[in-house]
Design a protein around this motif. Structure first.
Motif, mmCIF file in Angstrom:
data_model
loop_
_atom_site.group_PDB
_atom_site.id
_atom_site.type_symbol
_atom_site.label_atom_id
_atom_site.label_comp_id
_atom_site.label_asym_id
_atom_site.label_seq_id
_atom_site.Cartn_x
_atom_site.Cartn_y
_atom_site.Cartn_z
ATOM 1 N N SER A 20 16.797 -6.381 6.016
ATOM 2 C CA SER A 20 17.036 -4.755 6.236
ATOM 3 C C SER A 20 18.728 -5.333 6.519
ATOM 4 O O SER A 20 19.628 -6.101 7.533
ATOM 5 C CB SER A 20 16.822 -3.922 7.390
ATOM 6 O OG SER A 20 17.663 -3.107 7.495
ATOM 7 N N SER A 48 0.809 -1.492 0.005
ATOM 8 C CA SER A 48 -0.645 0.072 0.180
ATOM 9 C C SER A 48 0.845 0.943 0.421
ATOM 10 O O SER A 48 0.687 1.908 -0.338
ATOM 11 C CB SER A 48 -0.718 -0.144 1.455
ATOM 12 O OG SER A 48 -0.319 0.178 2.143
ATOM 13 N N ASN A 52 7.243 -8.853 2.588
ATOM 14 C CA ASN A 52 8.128 -7.328 2.393
ATOM 15 C C ASN A 52 7.350 -6.344 3.086
ATOM 16 O O ASN A 52 7.931 -5.292 4.567
ATOM 17 C CB ASN A 52 7.855 -6.456 1.057
ATOM 18 C CG ASN A 52 7.705 -5.185 1.307
ATOM 19 O OD1 ASN A 52 9.135 -4.064 1.439
ATOM 20 N ND2 ASN A 52 7.150 -3.861 1.614
ATOM 21 N N ALA A 53 5.717 -6.713 3.715
ATOM 22 C CA ALA A 53 4.651 -6.001 5.399
ATOM 23 C C ALA A 53 6.586 -6.250 5.926
ATOM 24 O O ALA A 53 6.663 -7.478 6.252
ATOM 25 C CB ALA A 53 3.907 -6.840 5.332
ATOM 26 N N ALA A 109 -1.812 -5.367 1.271
ATOM 27 C CA ALA A 109 -1.570 -4.813 2.819
ATOM 28 C C ALA A 109 -2.990 -4.497 3.780
ATOM 29 O O ALA A 109 -4.178 -5.078 2.644
ATOM 30 C CB ALA A 109 -1.436 -3.456 2.062
ATOM 31 N N ARG A 110 -2.963 -4.014 4.768
ATOM 32 C CA ARG A 110 -4.634 -3.991 5.442
ATOM 33 C C ARG A 110 -4.850 -3.219 4.185
ATOM 34 O O ARG A 110 -6.421 -2.965 4.584
ATOM 35 C CB ARG A 110 -4.028 -3.151 6.646
ATOM 36 C CG ARG A 110 -3.685 -4.399 7.803
ATOM 37 C CD ARG A 110 -2.658 -4.457 9.367
ATOM 38 N NE ARG A 110 -2.387 -3.152 8.558
ATOM 39 C CZ ARG A 110 -1.339 -2.301 9.595
ATOM 40 N NH1 ARG A 110 -2.026 -2.686 10.983
ATOM 41 N NH2 ARG A 110 -0.402 -1.663 9.490
#
Ligand SMILES: NC(=O)c1ccc[n+]([C@@H]2O[C@H](COP(=O)([O-])OP(=O)(O)OC[C@H]3O[C@@H](n4cnc5c(N)ncnc54)[C@H](OP(=O)(O)O)[C@@H]3O)[C@@H](O)[C@H]2O)c1
Length: 256
Positions: free
Chosen positions: A143, A16, A91-92, A38-39
């Motif tokens: 990361s 998103s 990725n989230a 996404a949410r």
């Protein structure tokens, strides 16, 4: 072996905003059908509209990756309606700045539940289909902060270090089954997440450049996609240092 848009669709979580959104648009420009999760469904709808003039398309598939049933339902309906998921970019995630003085086990558990367990829920949903087909590509966003313990990065660093380790283990297991596993280790990228940061962010990368690096890395298939180079070299060098050198050096640089 890497996959292409002729092998099936792509699924991107955390699409998103930020990196997931940037990569979804970049892949739609390359002709991919991208299922975007996404949410916030309203943001995914806007993203799908933005992709309309592009050669590929973006299909909104809202879900919360802390809910296993919701994740499984999204994968099942995406595959039933649009074909097999050839590439999953998990990725989230989030970052909560913490220090040892304000350590809160509930905050810690929430970050782990999203960044680490959320990714594992997505794997549980998407892997069986790929294993059956003996083909697929999975890229997990960790990361450079996962390389070594860094100040203010308690739950975040722990979750990202665990994801790197998980990707290494999966790479062995899944190679035999025709599934390529990659880890994506960005340095600082300008997104809504980093817009909140008040500390210095050396070598900050703009979103379009980051999306470009990721998509090129996905098509190459090497295990790690890490950028920008100066940040990666700096942190990989720090990773090699013995503790007696690492702690004073990083402590001085970060005023700890
Ligand atoms: N930006 C950087 O400098 C940087 C550097 C290294 C690694 N990363 C990693 O890159 C990933 C994306 O970060 P970003 O910078 O692009 O941040 P962002 O703009 O905040 O994006 C995070 C995404 O995750 C989604 N998300 C959050 N909680 C979720 C949940 N429970 N279920 C499903 N989706 C959820 C958010 O959407 P909703 O809120 O709509 O659910 C959003 O789409 C993260 O894993 C982050 O750790 C970022």
């Amino acid at each position: 072996m890497t996959v292409s848009s002729t092998d099936g669709i792509a699924w991107i979580t955390g699409a998103s905003t930020g990196i997931g959104r940037g990569v979804a648009l970049r892949m739609a420009r390359d002709g991919w059908t991208v299922v975007a999760s996404a949410r916030r469904g309203d943001l995914l709808d806007t993203l799908a509209e933005e992709a309309q003039p592009l050669p590929g398309r973006i299909i909104p598939a809202p879900c919360d990756i802390t809910d296993l049933d919701a994740v499984k339902a999204v994968v099942a309906s995406a595959e039933a309606e649009h074909g097999p998921i050839a590439l999953a970019m998990l990725n989230a995630g989030t970052f909560k700045p913490e220090s040892a003085r304000s350590l809160d086990s509930r905050v810690f558990a929430d970050v782990i539940d999203l960044n680490l367990n959320g990714t594992v829920r997505c794997l549980e949903a998407v892997l069986p289909g790929m294993v059956d087909r003996q083909r697929g590509q999975i890229a997990i966003v960790s990361s450079v902060a996962g390389y070594r313990g860094l100040p203010s990065s308690l739950s975040y660093g722990a979750s990202k270090a665990a994801l790197i380790n998980l990707c290494e283990a999966l790479r062995f297991d899944l190679k035999r089954l025709g599934i390529t596993v990659q880890v994506i280790n960005p340095g600082f990228v300008r997104t809504p997440l980093t817009d909140k940061n008040t500390f210095p962010m050396p070598f900050l990368v703009e979103l379009d450049a980051a999306a470009d690096k990721i998509v090129r890395g996905l098509s190459r298939g090497a295990f790690e996609i890490a950028f920008p180079l100066p940040m990666v070299l700096m942190l990989k060098t720090l990773r090699l240092l013995p503790y007696w050198l690492y702690f004073p050096l990083v402590g001085r640089r970060t005023k700890r």
